[in-house]
Write a protein that holds these residues in place. Sequence first.
Motif: not given
Length: 462
Positions: A141-146, A200-205
């Motif tokens: 998720x972190x890679x996705x939002x970045x 979703x949590x990593x997207x929020x962060x």
Amino acid sequence: MASLKNYLVRYFSMADDLLPQAEAEATIREGISFKGTNMLILVLAIFIASLGLNTNSTAVIIGAMLISPLMGPIIGIGLGIGVQDFELLKRCLRNLLMAAGFSMLTSTIYFLISPVSEGHSELLARTSPTIYDVLIGFFGGGAGIVAIGSKSKGNVIPGVAIATALMPPLCTAGYGLATFQMNYFFGATYLFLINSIFIALSTFIGVKIMHYKPVVAVNPERSRRVRHIVYTVSILTLLPSLYLTYNMLRQSRFAMNADRFIAQQFNFPATQVLNRKAVIEHGEKVITVTLIGKILPSDSLQLAMSSQLKNYGLEGTRLNIIQGDSPNLSEIKNGMPTVKDIYELAQTSISAQQMTIDSLKSVIAINQINDTIAGRIAPEVRVVFPQVEELAVTHTIFSNIATERLDTINTVLVKYNTPLPPAKEKEFIKYLEARLQHKSLQLINVGNQLSFSTTPSHQTKK
């Protein structure tokens, strides 16, 4: 030190690569809706993923992950929480629930009509999520939002779709419903929840790190309450995965110790390990070893091997050793042998039984020769040594009372009608040794103490 810090900050700075917030939000909001084309693509992706799971084809499953539009509402949930857009949050939750429901329904229908209902490894892999799945979802998720928030997206989004694997768990849950195997359903559903929540949590962060501005007219109390709910749900979702990870590591360590124990202890010149299995069943550790080749003494083998378990960290483990002559055939299922293994095991058992039969036949033949040999040489003895009246040849076992040693002696019992001179008796012994093919014989003159031709009668007192 300060220059190093500045260098690292400059090296990891995203300021020059980020899209404007409005443009990044527009990209995310476009993928939230599940209507028309998106819904049709989702259903088709579910069918493709179900086919991949049904045929155990990894390539087909990966293709379904790339087609699936499920990432959209999950990323949208993280964005909604991050920018405190609760209308967006509700919309994303509603769309995600609808998409998950349609996906499970489609998968259930497929597996109900599919002629192949066996659970392959690709299905089983989605039933026991661990902390590693939590980490995959979080970092994915972190890679996705970045990637969404940056100008150069590259191949990140397809990679995230493959890594986080949102489609296969939904298909596996449908398989569990279609075949009434609730362990598949609950395990796969839990994996889907892990992936969704931590993406979703990593997207929020990520939204917070990129300093996205919240929407106007925000209720601070409501925002705080939503954040608390997000953190609580994340922690509650994480806890079962920690327990499952502990069990997985425990099973892995047990299997590793069992393999080391079998490799080092079950080394025999004429016996090989056919199959092995180390499992933890209802809290009990069980090792099952199937051997093929020369049959080993069961009791001695079991005692010797069980005493070595403690040296490999396997205290309290139940050891089952199956050989070709194992009377408990039900134990074979614990070793999970193939048809070929069972055939070879049966052949070994038959060979061992045939060896026993041949050995017994040999003993019987020798006994028959010993029982009749005196009668066969009687005509010769009558001509060469007429003084011999009766003759008996036997194998006698003597026991030394002090040392308890047993010794077998070839004994000849003889009765003369007239005494035989010592020189003639020595000649008689040499004749018997040559005729009977024995190197040493013990000749015993029974005199009148024993008669071979009459059978003594015994009276029993009442």
